[in-house]
Design an enzyme around this catalytic site. Sequence first.
Site, PDB file in Angstrom:
ATOM      1  N   GLU A  11      15.705   0.700   6.009  1.00 52.96           N
ATOM      2  CA  GLU A  11      16.939   0.481   6.752  1.00 52.96           C
ATOM      3  C   GLU A  11      18.108   0.723   5.815  1.00 52.96           C
ATOM      4  O   GLU A  11      18.036   0.395   4.627  1.00 52.96           O
ATOM      5  CB  GLU A  11      17.031  -0.970   7.273  1.00 52.96           C
ATOM      6  CG  GLU A  11      16.328  -1.204   8.574  1.00 52.96           C
ATOM      7  CD  GLU A  11      14.859  -1.508   8.359  1.00 52.96           C
ATOM      8  OE1 GLU A  11      14.532  -2.048   7.276  1.00 52.96           O
ATOM      9  OE2 GLU A  11      14.052  -1.209   9.251  1.00 52.96           O
ATOM     10  N   TYR A  43      19.008   9.413   0.930  1.00 52.06           N
ATOM     11  CA  TYR A  43      17.758   9.341   1.693  1.00 52.06           C
ATOM     12  C   TYR A  43      17.503  10.638   2.468  1.00 52.06           C
ATOM     13  O   TYR A  43      16.376  11.138   2.497  1.00 52.06           O
ATOM     14  CB  TYR A  43      17.784   8.147   2.647  1.00 52.06           C
ATOM     15  CG  TYR A  43      17.845   6.805   1.942  1.00 52.06           C
ATOM     16  CD1 TYR A  43      17.096   6.567   0.793  1.00 52.06           C
ATOM     17  CD2 TYR A  43      18.648   5.771   2.418  1.00 52.06           C
ATOM     18  CE1 TYR A  43      17.147   5.355   0.142  1.00 52.06           C
ATOM     19  CE2 TYR A  43      18.704   4.546   1.769  1.00 52.06           C
ATOM     20  CZ  TYR A  43      17.950   4.341   0.638  1.00 52.06           C
ATOM     21  OH  TYR A  43      17.996   3.135  -0.012  1.00 52.06           O
TER      22      TYR A  43
END
Length: 158
Positions: free
Chosen positions: A114, A126
Amino acid sequence: MNGPSRTITVGPLYLADAEDCARLERLLFAEDDPWSARAFRDALCSGHHYLAARDGARLVGYGGLAVVAGPPDPEAEIHTIGVHPDYRRLGVGRRLLAALLDHADALRATVFLEVRTDNEAAFGLYRSTGFEPLGVRRNYYQPSGADAFTMRRPARPA
Ligand SMILES: CC(C)(COP(=O)(O)OP(=O)(O)OC[C@H]1O[C@@H](n2cnc3c(N)ncnc32)[C@H](O)[C@@H]1OP(=O)(O)O)[C@@H](O)C(=O)NCCC(=O)NCCS
């Protein structure tokens, strides 16, 4: 405080680092219930895969990954990753994440995480390592109430 040196190493995180991790957490995640030293010790004692970035003896970053499911469909989660503000944009976060992902790849694990929807730096990191957004979790972070993207990186083939 001295500025960054040229040699930053990435290696194991130890129980003795827990207080330094908690200090860094308070700096990095002041709005979102930063982890305590005890939380870091618990994670290490649970056998999760935690790494440190050091400038000499100084802890300047950390990252952690937990394996949450085994074969036939192994899964892992990135718990956390953080780099001291004085050491940003030097590739430290990328090195920490790459080392965590090597561990997941050795297990052929799908990796989840998350990230705050307003965290452009982490989201960019990411995305560039193969994570794709899956959806949004509203009010995921407390006490800020910030939303989170859930992201997934498919297992790497053998
Ligand atoms: C996210 C974080 C770990 C990145 O660490 P870093 O060491 O500065 O990152 P790197 O130098 O390795 O950069 C890797 C990539 O991240 C992205 N990135 C890093 N900082 C960025 C910024 N300020 N803006 C946009 N993208 C950024 C880029 O894609 C970058 O690749 P590039 O340099 O090839 O463009 C760091 O900003 C941090 O600790 N933030 C606070 C804690 C946090 O939010 N952790 C993530 C929780 S989910």
